[in-house]
Design an enzyme around this catalytic site. Structure first.
Site, mmCIF file in Angstrom:
data_model
loop_
_atom_site.group_PDB
_atom_site.id
_atom_site.type_symbol
_atom_site.label_atom_id
_atom_site.label_comp_id
_atom_site.label_asym_id
_atom_site.label_seq_id
_atom_site.Cartn_x
_atom_site.Cartn_y
_atom_site.Cartn_z
ATOM 1 N N HIS A 25 89.196 149.146 48.976
ATOM 2 C CA HIS A 25 90.098 148.853 50.093
ATOM 3 C C HIS A 25 89.769 149.822 51.212
ATOM 4 O O HIS A 25 90.319 150.915 51.312
ATOM 5 C CB HIS A 25 91.559 148.992 49.644
ATOM 6 C CG HIS A 25 92.557 148.568 50.669
ATOM 7 N ND1 HIS A 25 93.819 148.134 50.330
ATOM 8 C CD2 HIS A 25 92.507 148.499 52.024
ATOM 9 C CE1 HIS A 25 94.499 147.833 51.425
ATOM 10 N NE2 HIS A 25 93.710 148.060 52.475
ATOM 11 N N HIS A 205 95.814 141.275 51.655
ATOM 12 C CA HIS A 205 96.846 142.290 51.805
ATOM 13 C C HIS A 205 98.198 141.625 51.546
ATOM 14 O O HIS A 205 98.509 140.570 52.119
ATOM 15 C CB HIS A 205 96.847 142.843 53.226
ATOM 16 C CG HIS A 205 95.745 143.812 53.514
ATOM 17 N ND1 HIS A 205 94.439 143.551 53.227
ATOM 18 C CD2 HIS A 205 95.777 145.059 54.071
ATOM 19 C CE1 HIS A 205 93.690 144.595 53.608
ATOM 20 N NE2 HIS A 205 94.484 145.518 54.114
ATOM 21 N N GLU A 208 102.653 145.446 51.247
ATOM 22 C CA GLU A 208 102.588 146.778 51.856
ATOM 23 C C GLU A 208 103.926 147.007 52.549
ATOM 24 O O GLU A 208 104.763 147.778 52.089
ATOM 25 C CB GLU A 208 101.427 146.872 52.845
ATOM 26 C CG GLU A 208 101.356 148.228 53.556
ATOM 27 C CD GLU A 208 100.313 148.256 54.671
ATOM 28 O OE1 GLU A 208 100.002 149.372 55.118
ATOM 29 O OE2 GLU A 208 99.819 147.192 55.095
ATOM 30 N N ASP A 286 91.703 153.059 52.742
ATOM 31 C CA ASP A 286 92.217 152.153 53.770
ATOM 32 C C ASP A 286 91.540 152.390 55.129
ATOM 33 O O ASP A 286 90.532 151.768 55.438
ATOM 34 C CB ASP A 286 93.735 152.294 53.877
ATOM 35 C CG ASP A 286 94.420 151.087 54.506
ATOM 36 O OD1 ASP A 286 93.733 150.092 54.810
ATOM 37 O OD2 ASP A 286 95.651 151.121 54.677
ATOM 38 N N ASP A 287 92.106 153.267 55.951
ATOM 39 C CA ASP A 287 91.574 153.595 57.280
ATOM 40 C C ASP A 287 91.504 155.115 57.400
ATOM 41 O O ASP A 287 92.317 155.744 58.072
ATOM 42 C CB ASP A 287 92.477 153.014 58.377
ATOM 43 C CG ASP A 287 92.568 151.506 58.311
ATOM 44 O OD1 ASP A 287 91.660 150.828 58.827
ATOM 45 O OD2 ASP A 287 93.546 150.999 57.731
#
Length: 349
Positions: A25, A205, A208, A286-287
């Protein structure tokens, strides 16, 4: 679990960093560090609304997913040419290799770029070339997953898929990301059905910020093979049982959840409970350029906050290999490497 070599707790942070792992991810646009954003802006003569690298870093104070996405898309504006996408992906892969990531399955958001007039070929070819070069030069394997932006229409997703099909052999699957609330999985049911017909892997996704029902719908209406995030499953006991029974992987991102206020404290993150209930949980970043940590940072900080142990580290690494879209033959040497690392740390005790 009994056959796992025992590793003392004081050795755990070093073990977490050293053990081989897969990252499943990871948004490649979310790896754009401020320094690279400014370098690409200068190269491409793009004006940024920030005076310096430090000013941009200081803007990374997010209150929810949307506040992050606003800056995320602004950062992506510096990506214009194939070489830009190559440089971005290569920088991530070099960092991932240092974190002992042996395999990465990388999301990319073509709509973020094609809407600005960037050619699909520039996006995909730049990323793909970086992946192949990194495998040859660094020994890290990787694959690309095309993600649709859920705040846009399904018609736009169909157009994006059509534009990408000439490059079909350069990506292995499709995903669904961007603003979750108000954009349920069923909005993209037809385009995901088409992707499955094409033999593409399907992930999404869900759960979340959205409710547990979004996870269920991603499975039932999109045919998702993995759920990205999925932490809201903790609110639904029946869903938890299903995810465990069907061995549906969850690609959880602890520091992202903290930074976006999905959880208020890593010590109360649901990942240990999900793992204890038998769910196939994995740890990912993730980021990472925006959320303050790459995959090893996620492991170390989560384990420090929750008192998780070496047995759980082993399971998370194994889960990452089993949840990846690779063959058993590809997984086998990674499992051998994993056991060798655990044995080395046990002997050093």
């Amino acid at each position: 679990m009994a056959s796992i070599p025992p590793v003392p707790r004081e050795r755990l942070p070093a073990l977490l960093r050293a053990m081989p792992k897969a990252e499943l991810h990871l948004h490649i646009e979310g790896t754009l560090e401020p320094e690279l954003i400014f370098a690409l802006a200068q190269r491409n003569q793009v004006r940024l609304p920030y005076a310096s690298v430090q000013a941009l870093r200081e803007a990374y104070a997010f209150t929810d997913l949307q506040s992050f996405l606003d800056i995320y898309y602004a950062g992506a504006s510096v990506l214009l040419h194939e070489q830009d996408f190559y440089d971005m992906a290569r920088a991530y892969l070099e960092r991932a290799a240092r974190d002992n990531v042996v395999h990465a399955e990388i999301f990319f958001d073509p709509q973020t770029h094609t809407q600005r007039g960037v050619a699909m070929q520039a996006v995909v070819n730049g990323l793909y070339r970086a992946c192949r070069d990194a495998e040859r030069e660094l020994g890290i394997s990787s694959a690309l997953i095309l993600s649709f932006l859920r705040h846009l229409s399904e018609e736009d997703a169909f157009a994006t898929l059509q534009a990408a099909l000439p490059l079909r052999e350069r990506f292995i699957g499709v995903g669904l990301d961007s603003s979750e609330l108000g954009n349920p999985p069923e909005k993209f049911e037809r385009v995901f059905a088409r992707c499955r017909e094409l033999g593409l892997h399907v992930v999404a996704h869900a759960g979340e910020e959205g409710p547990p029902a979004y996870i269920r719908d991603a499975l039932d209406r999109l045919g998702a093979e993995r759920i990205d995030h999925g932490v809201q499953a903790i609110q639904d006991a029946a869903l938890m049982q299903r995810l465990a029974r069907e061995a549906v992987p969850l690609t959880v991102c602890p520091l992202s959840n903290l930074k976006l206020c999905v959880v208020g404290d890593l010590a109360r993150h649901p990942l240990p409970q999900l793992l204890a209930q038998g769910l196939k949980v994995t740890v990912n970043s993730d980021d990472p350029a925006y959320f303050g940590g790459y995959v090893n940072d996620n492991f170390v900080q989560l384990f420090e906050a929750t008192a998780m142990d070496a047995g759980q580290a082993w399971q998370l690494a194994v889960n990452s290999f089993e949840a990846s879209f690779v063959t058993p033959a590809q997984r086998a040497p990674w499992m051998q490497q994993l056991r060798a690392v655990f044995e080395r740390f046990a002997r050093a005790a």
